[in-house]
Design an enzyme around this catalytic site. Structure first.
Site, PDB file in Angstrom:
ATOM      1  N   SER A  63     -34.507 -13.317   2.610  1.00 24.44           N
ATOM      2  CA  SER A  63     -34.687 -12.493   3.792  1.00 24.44           C
ATOM      3  C   SER A  63     -34.292 -13.280   5.054  1.00 24.44           C
ATOM      4  O   SER A  63     -33.146 -13.709   5.170  1.00 24.44           O
ATOM      5  CB  SER A  63     -36.127 -11.979   3.857  1.00 24.44           C
ATOM      6  OG  SER A  63     -36.232 -10.889   4.735  1.00 24.44           O
ATOM      7  N   ASP A  71     -33.507  -2.099  -1.855  1.00 22.71           N
ATOM      8  CA  ASP A  71     -33.787  -2.875  -0.642  1.00 22.71           C
ATOM      9  C   ASP A  71     -32.989  -2.298   0.525  1.00 22.71           C
ATOM     10  O   ASP A  71     -31.787  -2.078   0.414  1.00 22.71           O
ATOM     11  CB  ASP A  71     -33.394  -4.336  -0.892  1.00 22.71           C
ATOM     12  CG  ASP A  71     -33.678  -5.243   0.291  1.00 22.71           C
ATOM     13  OD1 ASP A  71     -34.330  -4.809   1.264  1.00 22.71           O
ATOM     14  OD2 ASP A  71     -33.247  -6.412   0.233  1.00 22.71           O
TER      15      ASP A  71
END
Length: 330
Positions: free
Chosen positions: A174, A273
């Site tokens: 991330s 995602d």
């Protein structure tokens, strides 16, 4: 007598972080800190915390695989080294958190690598680019162990005796994947610390954004989307805003991805995602750039953002870990 200065929220990302008028910060989603452990009872992995720098304050948790009883001091077993940058939007989570400690105990037991999980400074107390500098300093500190003559005063024996400095990797998930990009670009533009080169980089569900939507990203209301809000929160003074090259590496005028300073790259994405398309976008950008190296894309179907961190012993997380083991050793 009632206070004339009641504590008020002055900035927030709802459910993630609140900043109060007295300067205090709450991070509701952050998992508890847990201590390191020598010989974790489930995996046999050992971990300890070290200080990399006092000013600025940078530290790390180091993980060492379980050593066979026949390991000799004169010929210690050597392992690849992964310098890792945790996720959390640049503003929460920690190398010392329960979430990452559990993940790395499992990851290290399955991959047989030394992990240096970096505790960098968080926004908003330390807005970007502070974290980028911290993570570069951590890489330099690791590299300083490549020879006894280079080692810093705060040298670590695990790295000296068991680190394979021909196989240095950087990785992150991330926001940590975003940091991997920045560190790899710097490694390609500056002399290698202590002549130690980064062999490979792991981008797990990396956080990137831009003013132009791609793929499944919403066209309207983008300025209220979480990727936009996070960037403005952690780097309010960023030149170019959401098109700053640190968050939009394909922005006009951004340094070419051809300059990435490593030989191998894997970009990992998950089909459910919201950052999935940005990971593929980055992968395609590297492919088009003329960068000379081995480039792979790993996609998992039916999983969401950083599923492997939240559920490291799940079947699909183990599948990714086995893939990364090959990446780190071959």
């Amino acid at each position: 007598m009632a206070s004339t200065n009641p504590k008020e929220i002055v900035a927030e990302l709802p459910t993630y972080i609140r900043v109060f008028s007295d300067g205090t910060v709450e991070r509701p989603r952050e998992t508890p800190f847990v201590p390191p452990s020598i010989h974790d009872p489930l995996t046999g992995v050992s971990s300890k915390d070290i200080i990399i720098s006092q000013t600025p304050p940078v530290s790390a948790r180091i993980y060492l695989p379980k050593l066979p009883p026949t390991t000799l001091q004169d010929h210690p077993q050597k392992f690849p080294i992964l310098v890792y940058f945790h996720g959390g939007g640049f503003f929460f989570e920690s190398a010392f958190s329960q979430l990452y400690h559990r993940y790395f105990n499992i990851f290290v037991s399955q991959t047989n690598v030394i992990v240096v999980s970096v505790e960098y400074r968080l926004a908003p107390e330390h807005p970007l680019p502070a974290c980028y500098h911290d993570c570069w300093d951590a890489l330099k500190w690791v590299a300083s162990h490549s020879t006894q003559n280079n080692a810093a005063a705060n040298e670590d024996p695990w790295l000296i005796f068991h680190g394979n400095f021909q196989r240095i990797f950087i990785g992150g998930d991330s926001a940590g994947g975003n940091i991997v990009h920045k560190v790899a670009m710097r490694a390609g533009a500056e002399p290698s610390p202590c002549d130690v080169k980064i062999l490979g980089a792991i981008f797990s569900h990396p956080y990137f954004c831009s003013s132009n939507p791609i793929g499944s990203e919403a066209v309207t209301g983008r300025e209220q989307s979480l990727p936009y809000l996070v960037w403005d929160f952690v780097y309010p003074s960023a030149p170019g805003g959401i098109d700053n090259p640190m968050v939009n590496p394909l922005a006009p005028g951004a340094p070419s991805l051809e300059g990435l300073g490593c030989s191998k790259i894997v970009v990992c994405v998950a089909s459910e995602d919201k950052l999935r398309d940005r990971g593929v976008w980055y992968f395609e950008g590297v492919k088009r750039s003329g960068w000379q190296g081995e480039l792979e894309l790993f996609e998992e179907q039916g999983e969401d953002h950083v599923y492997h961190i939240f559920h490291p012993d799940s079947e699909k997380a183990m599948k990714l870990i086995k893939f990364l083991r090959l990446f780190l050793h071959e």
